[in-house]
Design a protein around this motif. Sequence first.
Motif, PDB file in Angstrom:
ATOM      1  N   LYS A 153       0.825  -1.217   0.000  1.00 45.45           N
ATOM      2  CA  LYS A 153       0.000   0.000   0.000  1.00 45.45           C
ATOM      3  C   LYS A 153       0.859   1.267   0.000  1.00 45.45           C
ATOM      4  N   ALA A 154       2.143   1.125  -0.376  1.00 51.19           N
ATOM      5  CA  ALA A 154       3.015   2.298  -0.378  1.00 51.19           C
ATOM      6  C   ALA A 154       2.502   3.349  -1.354  1.00 51.19           C
ATOM      7  N   HIS A 155       1.948   2.888  -2.480  1.00 50.82           N
ATOM      8  CA  HIS A 155       1.426   3.836  -3.470  1.00 50.82           C
ATOM      9  C   HIS A 155       0.262   4.651  -2.897  1.00 50.82           C
ATOM     10  N   PHE A 156      -0.463   4.043  -1.954  1.00 54.97           N
ATOM     11  CA  PHE A 156      -1.562   4.766  -1.325  1.00 54.97           C
ATOM     12  C   PHE A 156      -1.019   5.858  -0.399  1.00 54.97           C
ATOM     13  N   LEU A 157       0.043   5.564   0.312  1.00 57.89           N
ATOM     14  CA  LEU A 157       0.606   6.548   1.233  1.00 57.89           C
ATOM     15  C   LEU A 157       1.117   7.787   0.505  1.00 57.89           C
ATOM     16  N   VAL A 158       1.728   7.572  -0.674  1.00 58.41           N
ATOM     17  CA  VAL A 158       2.311   8.727  -1.359  1.00 58.41           C
ATOM     18  C   VAL A 158       1.247   9.595  -2.037  1.00 58.41           C
ATOM     19  N   THR A 159      -0.007   9.205  -1.901  1.00 58.81           N
ATOM     20  CA  THR A 159      -1.059  10.123  -2.365  1.00 58.81           C
ATOM     21  C   THR A 159      -1.105  11.361  -1.468  1.00 58.81           C
ATOM     22  N   GLU A 160      -0.530  11.237  -0.288  1.00 53.47           N
ATOM     23  CA  GLU A 160      -0.363  12.392   0.584  1.00 53.47           C
ATOM     24  C   GLU A 160       0.889  13.136   0.120  1.00 53.47           C
ATOM     25  N   PRO A 161       0.752  14.238  -0.585  1.00 55.80           N
ATOM     26  CA  PRO A 161       1.895  14.898  -1.227  1.00 55.80           C
ATOM     27  C   PRO A 161       2.930  15.422  -0.235  1.00 55.80           C
ATOM     28  N   ARG A 162       2.525  15.646   1.006  1.00 51.11           N
ATOM     29  CA  ARG A 162       3.459  16.212   1.981  1.00 51.11           C
ATOM     30  C   ARG A 162       4.339  15.158   2.645  1.00 51.11           C
ATOM     31  N   LEU A 163       4.011  13.887   2.419  1.00 51.37           N
ATOM     32  CA  LEU A 163       4.694  12.831   3.160  1.00 51.37           C
ATOM     33  C   LEU A 163       6.181  12.742   2.802  1.00 51.37           C
ATOM     34  N   ILE A 164       6.507  12.779   1.511  1.00 49.03           N
ATOM     35  CA  ILE A 164       7.910  12.657   1.096  1.00 49.03           C
ATOM     36  C   ILE A 164       8.735  13.803   1.676  1.00 49.03           C
ATOM     37  N   THR A 165       8.183  14.993   1.591  1.00 55.99           N
ATOM     38  CA  THR A 165       8.891  16.156   2.157  1.00 55.99           C
ATOM     39  C   THR A 165       9.108  15.981   3.655  1.00 55.99           C
ATOM     40  N   ALA A 166       8.066  15.488   4.345  1.00 57.79           N
ATOM     41  CA  ALA A 166       8.186  15.267   5.789  1.00 57.79           C
ATOM     42  C   ALA A 166       9.259  14.225   6.101  1.00 57.79           C
ATOM     43  N   ILE A 167       9.325  13.181   5.299  1.00 56.67           N
ATOM     44  CA  ILE A 167      10.342  12.138   5.514  1.00 56.67           C
ATOM     45  C   ILE A 167      11.738  12.722   5.362  1.00 56.67           C
TER      46      ILE A 167
END
Length: 830
Positions: A153-167
């Motif tokens: 479900k990783a593809h589902f998580l990256v639908t949150e656009p801010r997540l990568i930046t937060a990581i």
Amino acid sequence: MKSSKAKKNKSKSSKKIKLNETSPNAIKEKPYITKEIDTSITLLESPEGNLVLEALLFLSKYADIQRNNLESVQTRGLLPKLLALLDHNICIVRVSLRLLSQLLTVEAAQLELNQEKFDEAVMKICGFYINHSDVNVKEFSSQILATYSTLGKAHFLVTEPRLITAILKTIKIPETDVILRQSLELLSKFIEMESVRKRLPEEKEFNITILLEKMQTSENCFPIILEIFEKMTYFCDDTLQTRLKECNLVEHIFDIITDPERIDYVVTCLKIVLHCMGNENTKSYFTSSFEFLKFCQWIKTCPDHVMQICADIFLEISKIDSIKQMLFDLSIEDIILSFFRSSDKQVLNTTCDAVNFMAKHKYCCEKMVTPVVIKKLLEIMRRVGDSEDPENEVALSTLHYFSRRDSRTIYMIRTYDGIEVLLKYLKERSDKLSTDSYKKVLEIINMFVTNNQLQSLILSPDLYEVILTQTSSKFDEICMRSLEIMINCLNHEDFQNYFLLNKGSQVVADKLSSTTNEQVVRLLIIFIHNALMYENLARDLIYKKILLILKRLPEGVKYRNPLIQTTINLIYNMCLPVKFYETGRLEFTDRLNERFYVINGPWNEPFPFLEVLELRRMSTLSTIYVVDECEHNEQKCFDCISIHTQNMPSISANYSFSTISSVSSYQTRCTINFGLLSHDPYLPKYVEQIKNLVTNVTDFEKKIQILAKFVDTCLCGPEKNSTNRDKQHTFKLHIACIKQKLGTNMIPIGYLRLGFQCERALLFKALADHVDVRVSLVKGKNKMYWNEVALIQTVDRKTALKMFVVDLMSNIGQLLPVGSRECNMYCDIQ
């Protein structure tokens, strides 16, 4: 007493409840009752926060005891109730997330969370990771997300656009080591997604240097960051690879590889290097670094289990032509050769491939062609039964390449008994090797055959058998290589004998008839052309009707291969009877040789050879006139009174050449080979006499007239003035008597005492060749034969070469201009 006893009992009970913190089941202050567990799970739905928090703490303490407890509460429906508590106060959220992160260590809980109905709750947890200020909440959220990302479900998580930046921000400035580790695990999972990899270079927070620093400072994060780099390089995105190059990633990796304390990570590091070499941006930039030199030294003693991937790296390096000179300067060829110490066949094969590429550099090749290397290659080729490359074709390919690039190779092959190996491959493995590999074996053997010093070591009946057999191969490449060897063996008498004894001419003829490959045709023609230099081979090829096959080749093939017509002409010149049969003409330069013969009569079969007719004792229906100047041996011949004296009276008294009369009157002794071709005792006498007649004659036309009258006198018959019908009847009787006497239709021309166009033209040509009168012999239609001569004439002060036909029938010796009316009438040309 009672008081002391009570104290003693109290002391015993306190010992019973003391915790042993080293035990895995340390928390056992009181037994948990199933009813209490169910009650606590039920209380999670209570609107009173205190009850909910107390129940969460109770369940959390219960879950800490052992894993089975987690499985138990999972089966009672704990997970959805925990997700429902994410909107409560910070205390409840914190404990709920902690318990949820523990629960997700159970596979059943992971499968349950993977359902779409919980997606909204997962995104809420994602929000906690991005925005929540509480460290504990963020830590538990990162653990949950790291686990969730592994569920597909990783593809589902990256639908949150801010997540990568937060990581990326979290990795740069992490609150705790746990958060850092979990954030790196999230990044490791997301890096597998193409959309994330394309987005990363655009992120302001993306900094590879930070990852390198964290890898050096955090031992726990080291393997995860190394895994991230492995995935980044595996997918070979150009932009990412460029960023990695800017940060000198490969050089850092080399440092890790050569660090003896990092031995557990060597395989992963080598994979990263190999992946980088798959991209144009990073495939070779590091070869000029000091770290690379250290790596090269490390390679020479690298552990066996990483030797294969090391060999793969240097194989890729060896393919880069632009750095060949630098690699030579660094003695990289020595490092590549060091892999030969391995006993693993796959490593050896990879090394052979790398050697092939390095050998393209002239000086590298010279350094690699050494006795040690050639000996190792032959050792590999002697192996049998390997599951990997069972026929050792990679080593064979390397040996073939060396043989082509450096002439020393074949001498080294000879020194280490490599000829035996090659012949074994040639004979015993012909049905196992690929077409390309078998062709390479043939090419190496051809190098021995063409080497004057070594050819005697390899030439043998076994070799002849293989190459002659493979000439018929359905694979054109193998056929061509076999033909090349045969061409180079032609000058060896033992090969010629083998070729003749094993029907080699028939093999060549059949291949030429069946092949459609022009390259094969070209080599076959070269073989035939060169074989015609040797009388025994030429005779056998002509017997196998090679001329007929050559003539039937398509005109386009003949046009593109001029040697075909040259070979045809060569056969004609070697076998004038065939030339005259096929073309109906002998040129001025064609001098009749012994056993020249003409078939007088219809003949629709392939051309008959005298040797075949004699061997099989066959007699054709048509008369065969033979020009045979074999010397007569009076001591061995039997008494045979001149045949013509038995069948017709002596020559007319009007005969003007007294010397001819002496031949008639002389009782010639000759040998008659009844049923075979008999010797001709008369033609040599004719030659001797005509030479005497023209010795002092300088005028060319006068010589022609003397020759014509001499022929007329020899073949005019007993009744010179008889009618043509009578002459034809007498001629048939004359021929029949000769055939009966000789027992064959093969009649030497000297036995004739009567003749028409064919007989006279043939005798005229035979005699003219001996007195340097160049004439042609031409066969027209309707049994018409004639001779042409060339005369230089001057008309109006212009010199020209003109052609004339010699009249041997009516006006004996008259020259008829070719193309004139009287000439056409004589030749029966309409």
